[in-house]
Design an enzyme around this catalytic site. Structure first.
Site, PDB file in Angstrom:
ATOM      1  N   HIS A 122       0.712  -0.479   2.977  1.00 24.08           N
ATOM      2  CA  HIS A 122       1.552  -1.114   4.005  1.00 24.08           C
ATOM      3  C   HIS A 122       2.976  -1.401   3.511  1.00 24.08           C
ATOM      4  CE1 HIS A 122      -1.893  -1.417   6.545  1.00 24.08           C
ATOM      5  NE2 HIS A 122      -2.522  -2.287   5.785  1.00 24.08           N
ATOM      6  N   ASP A 164      -8.355   4.358   4.994  1.00 21.98           N
ATOM      7  CA  ASP A 164      -8.450   2.906   5.164  1.00 21.98           C
ATOM      8  C   ASP A 164      -8.479   2.616   6.670  1.00 21.98           C
ATOM      9  OD1 ASP A 164      -7.727   0.149   3.533  1.00 21.98           O
ATOM     10  OD2 ASP A 164      -6.944   0.129   5.575  1.00 21.98           O
ATOM     11  N   HIS A 166      -6.966   0.553   8.353  1.00 21.08           N
ATOM     12  CA  HIS A 166      -5.647   0.230   8.913  1.00 21.08           C
ATOM     13  C   HIS A 166      -4.674   1.384   8.678  1.00 21.08           C
ATOM     14  CE1 HIS A 166      -7.570  -3.668   7.903  1.00 21.08           C
ATOM     15  NE2 HIS A 166      -7.074  -4.018   9.071  1.00 21.08           N
ATOM     16  N   ASP A 251     -12.709  -0.753   4.421  1.00 17.26           N
ATOM     17  CA  ASP A 251     -12.792  -1.846   5.386  1.00 17.26           C
ATOM     18  C   ASP A 251     -13.278  -1.398   6.763  1.00 17.26           C
ATOM     19  OD1 ASP A 251     -10.384  -0.477   5.337  1.00 17.26           O
ATOM     20  OD2 ASP A 251      -9.114  -2.262   5.420  1.00 17.26           O
TER      21      ASP A 251
HETATM   22 ZN   LIG Z   1      -7.195  -1.837   5.502  1.00 16.62          ZN
END
Ligand SMILES: [Zn+2]
Length: 335
Positions: A122, A164, A166, A251
């Site tokens: 991120h 991931d 996200h 996740d």
């Molecule tokens: Zn994540």
């Protein structure tokens, strides 16, 4: 074949004052899986990168801001992202480990891993990326260090896969205008960092080089395996890379806590098995609970040995999003 595993106790020195899902215990879980897989003998201590290397990835003002915040004893960069006295050394070591795992993939092949914290995908050029409200637990972009390592070795076309749960908005932002970084990102749609839609395909001459697969809420193994086969593996075959750089987050595992995804060992084994013929640099991103205990070893075993069938019926929403992505990207890729 399992190659080198980069891990350092320095990664444990980035730690929160109070409970936080991104904590040193996550790496203890991975290391106990490594012991159970009898891969302890592959563990190597990485070497950190220096500050100048960090400034090749991030804006120097952001790097200075992080350094000063840590020195001044601040506890948070933003409401999601804490820092601690050990964060600077941990973050430079995480970049170093990611760089070395890419070099190991290039030199020796197999599955090479950077089991690092803090995570990185991120973190954009100036910190928060693409309008995200926070850094999402990340400090510096570890994936970008792996890309730079291959660039320094003269590799031009580089393939990144991020599974991931996200969107890897930092990685996307850093390489948005780079047509030679093919970035395929599979994630849950409409959650943090609220980017990664199918229409985000790269800028300027890099159009088509960013492949986003925003999966519906509650997607399961069948949905993910379908999207993986139809889009991820299709683009991988188009590129036919020497090496795959993997932002590996667990996740999306059912019950891991931060998303609605319902993945199990099946998807992670399948992903590992489907990439077996490639050299991989695996860079650890998210995963906070059961995903680390079960998803991580499933991926490694999948890469090593397990065969997983891809039966299962994807949902209507998954079929629809996969068709849309194929439509949008058909000028660049054959599916
Ligand atoms: Zn994540």
């Amino acid at each position: 074949m399992i190659g080198e595993i980069y891990y350092s106790r320095k990664f444990l020195q980035h730690k929160p004052e109070n409970y936080h899902p991104e904590n040193p215990g996550r790496l203890w879980v991975l290391m106990s899986a490594i012991r159970e897989l009898m891969l302890d003998d592959r563990i190597l201590e990485p070497t950190p990168v220096d500050e100048n290397f960090v400034k090749k990835i991030h804006n120097p003002a952001y790097v200075e801001f992080v350094k000063r915040a840590i020195r001044e004893g601040r506890r948070y960069l933003d409401p999601d992202t804490y820092i601690s006295p050990g964060t600077w050394d941990a973050a430079l070591m995480a970049l170093g480990a990611s760089r070395l795992s890419a070099l190991a993939a290039l030199r020796y092949g197999g599955l090479n891993m950077a089991l690092v914290r803090p995570p990185g995908h991120h973190a954009g050029k100036r910190g928060k990326a693409m309008g995200a409200p926070t850094l999402g637990f990340c400090i510096f972009n570890n994936m970008a260090a792996a890309v730079l390592a291959l660039r320094e070795e003269g590799i031009k076309k580089i393939l990144v896969i991020d599974f991931d749960a996200h969107h890897g908005n930092g990685t996307q932002e850093i390489f948005w205008y780079d047509p030679d970084v093919i970035h395929i990102d599979l994630h849950e749609r409409d959650i943090y960092p609220w980017t990664g839609y199918e229409t985000e395909i790269g800028g300027g001459l890099a159009k088509g080089s960013k492949v986003n697969i925003p999966m519906p809420h509650y997607s399961n193994d069948a949905d993910y395996i379908f999207a993986w086969n139809e889009i991820v593996l299709a683009v991988v075959e188009n590129v036919n890379p020497k090496i795959i750089l993997l932002s590996a987050g667990f996740d999306g595992f059912k019950g891991d806590g931060l998303t609605t995804l319902k993945l199990t060992e099946k998807f992670f084994s399948y992903a590992g098995a489907s990439l077996r013929k490639y050299s991989i640099a695996f860079i650890f991103e998210g995963g906070y609970d059961v995903g680390l205990k079960k998803g991580f070893p499933a991926f490694v075993k999948g890469y090593e040995e397990i065969e997983v069938n891809d039966n299962g019926q994807p949902s209507y929403e998954t079929l629809k999003v996969v068709e849309e992505i194929k439509d949008i990207l058909s000028p660049w890729w054959s599916f």
